[in-house]
Design an enzyme around this catalytic site. Sequence first.
Site, PDB file in Angstrom:
ATOM      1  N   GLY A  76       0.739  -1.530   0.189  1.00 10.80           N
ATOM      2  CA  GLY A  76      -0.187   0.063   0.030  1.00 10.80           C
ATOM      3  C   GLY A  76       0.780   1.421  -0.407  1.00 10.80           C
ATOM      4  N   THR A  78       3.566   4.094  -1.567  1.00  8.23           N
ATOM      5  CA  THR A  78       3.890   4.478  -2.672  1.00  8.23           C
ATOM      6  C   THR A  78       4.957   5.642  -3.047  1.00  8.23           C
ATOM      7  OG1 THR A  78       2.126   7.067  -2.027  1.00  8.23           O
ATOM      8  CG2 THR A  78       1.359   5.414  -3.132  1.00  8.23           C
ATOM      9  N   ASN A  97      -4.486   3.418  -3.834  1.00  8.95           N
ATOM     10  CA  ASN A  97      -4.825   3.551  -2.594  1.00  8.95           C
ATOM     11  C   ASN A  97      -6.269   2.342  -3.211  1.00  8.95           C
ATOM     12  OD1 ASN A  97      -7.899   4.828  -1.744  1.00  8.95           O
ATOM     13  ND2 ASN A  97      -6.425   6.567  -2.019  1.00  8.95           N
ATOM     14  N   PHE A  98      -6.630   2.053  -1.458  1.00 10.56           N
ATOM     15  CA  PHE A  98      -7.086   0.489  -1.192  1.00 10.56           C
ATOM     16  C   PHE A  98      -8.579   0.803  -1.149  1.00 10.56           C
ATOM     17  CE2 PHE A  98      -2.835  -1.745  -0.798  1.00 10.56           C
ATOM     18  CZ  PHE A  98      -3.189  -2.473  -1.563  1.00 10.56           C
ATOM     19  N   HIS A 130      -4.091  16.072   0.193  1.00  9.30           N
ATOM     20  CA  HIS A 130      -3.910  15.658   1.019  1.00  9.30           C
ATOM     21  C   HIS A 130      -3.052  16.377   2.788  1.00  9.30           C
ATOM     22  CE1 HIS A 130      -4.122  11.927  -1.528  1.00  9.30           C
ATOM     23  NE2 HIS A 130      -4.187  11.914  -0.580  1.00  9.30           N
ATOM     24  N   HIS A 131      -3.048  15.398   3.573  1.00  9.72           N
ATOM     25  CA  HIS A 131      -2.533  16.374   5.368  1.00  9.72           C
ATOM     26  C   HIS A 131      -0.816  16.821   4.615  1.00  9.72           C
ATOM     27  CE1 HIS A 131      -0.281  12.524   5.137  1.00  9.72           C
ATOM     28  NE2 HIS A 131      -1.215  11.926   4.827  1.00  9.72           N
ATOM     29  N   LYS A 134       2.603  14.262   3.826  1.00  9.67           N
ATOM     30  CA  LYS A 134       2.441  12.897   3.470  1.00  9.67           C
ATOM     31  C   LYS A 134       3.648  13.591   2.485  1.00  9.67           C
ATOM     32  CE  LYS A 134      -0.141  10.965  -0.572  1.00  9.67           C
ATOM     33  NZ  LYS A 134      -0.402   9.696  -0.590  1.00  9.67           N
ATOM     34  N   GLY A 140      -0.617   8.792  -5.913  1.00 10.35           N
ATOM     35  CA  GLY A 140      -0.429   7.394  -6.563  1.00 10.35           C
ATOM     36  C   GLY A 140      -1.488   7.714  -6.883  1.00 10.35           C
ATOM     37  N   THR A 141      -2.584   7.972  -6.358  1.00 11.56           N
ATOM     38  CA  THR A 141      -4.103   8.088  -6.521  1.00 11.56           C
ATOM     39  C   THR A 141      -4.225   8.825  -7.587  1.00 11.56           C
ATOM     40  OG1 THR A 141      -5.011   6.839  -4.603  1.00 11.56           O
ATOM     41  CG2 THR A 141      -6.326   8.384  -6.169  1.00 11.56           C
TER      42      THR A 141
END
Length: 242
Positions: A76, A78, A97-98, A130-131, A134, A140-141
């Site tokens: 998971g 990236t 992204n899962f 994102h936060h 990161k 990656g998404t």
Amino acid sequence: MLKIGLIGYGVMGKLIDSLSQQMGCEVVAKIDPRLGTDLSQENLRDAQVVIDFALGASAVENAQKVCSWGKKVVVGATGFDLQALQKIEGDIIYASNFSVGVNLFMQIVQEAARLFDKVSEYDVCGLEYHHNRKIDSPSGTAKSLAEILLNNISRKSKLVTGRVDGKISPKELHFASVRCGDIPGTHLVSFDSAADTLELKHTARNREGFALGALRAAKFISQKKGFYRFEDVFDEILALQI
């Protein structure tokens, strides 16, 4: 119960651990320097599937080791060489992204892109939030969404992820990134014309969706051989009674 080993026991590792029982899994190993545990065959001896949400730079090396010990791997992370991961001999499932919601969102974006490919007056762009902790940008998404757009909109052939100085080329797809606060993840795809704008957006409320998706992936790879991308087998994973 499926026996799980975790590489990385930060926010995601702890969440996966807390949700594992309801998904028919049991965490039997936690690999994290903060816990005094290193990545070794002995520490993972009881695990059937190993879930790795540690830093991306170590993802390929971790997967190589774990596969050599006869374990299956869920990756998971990236920000690493995906082609190198694909060359490893072993049983691996990877996703940028899962989240089940994000993967449904990707299917929606793909279908929308195919439709807008037929209507040349619409331009397209992307934006992700994102936060501020990161480590990779774009996410990656975002890269996966950009790939979907480039593959399905013939007038777009080049991805631009950084600052744009001056006029952008009609062939360029701009997918920008913002880092702020504690945002779990937001991805926006916009189709714009002189007449109107159509926006598709996914907003994560928390990281639970990512953790549940990783556990689904672990269940899936426990029954498979070879390399898989989560989005490619998403429908099959949803069909599992888990």
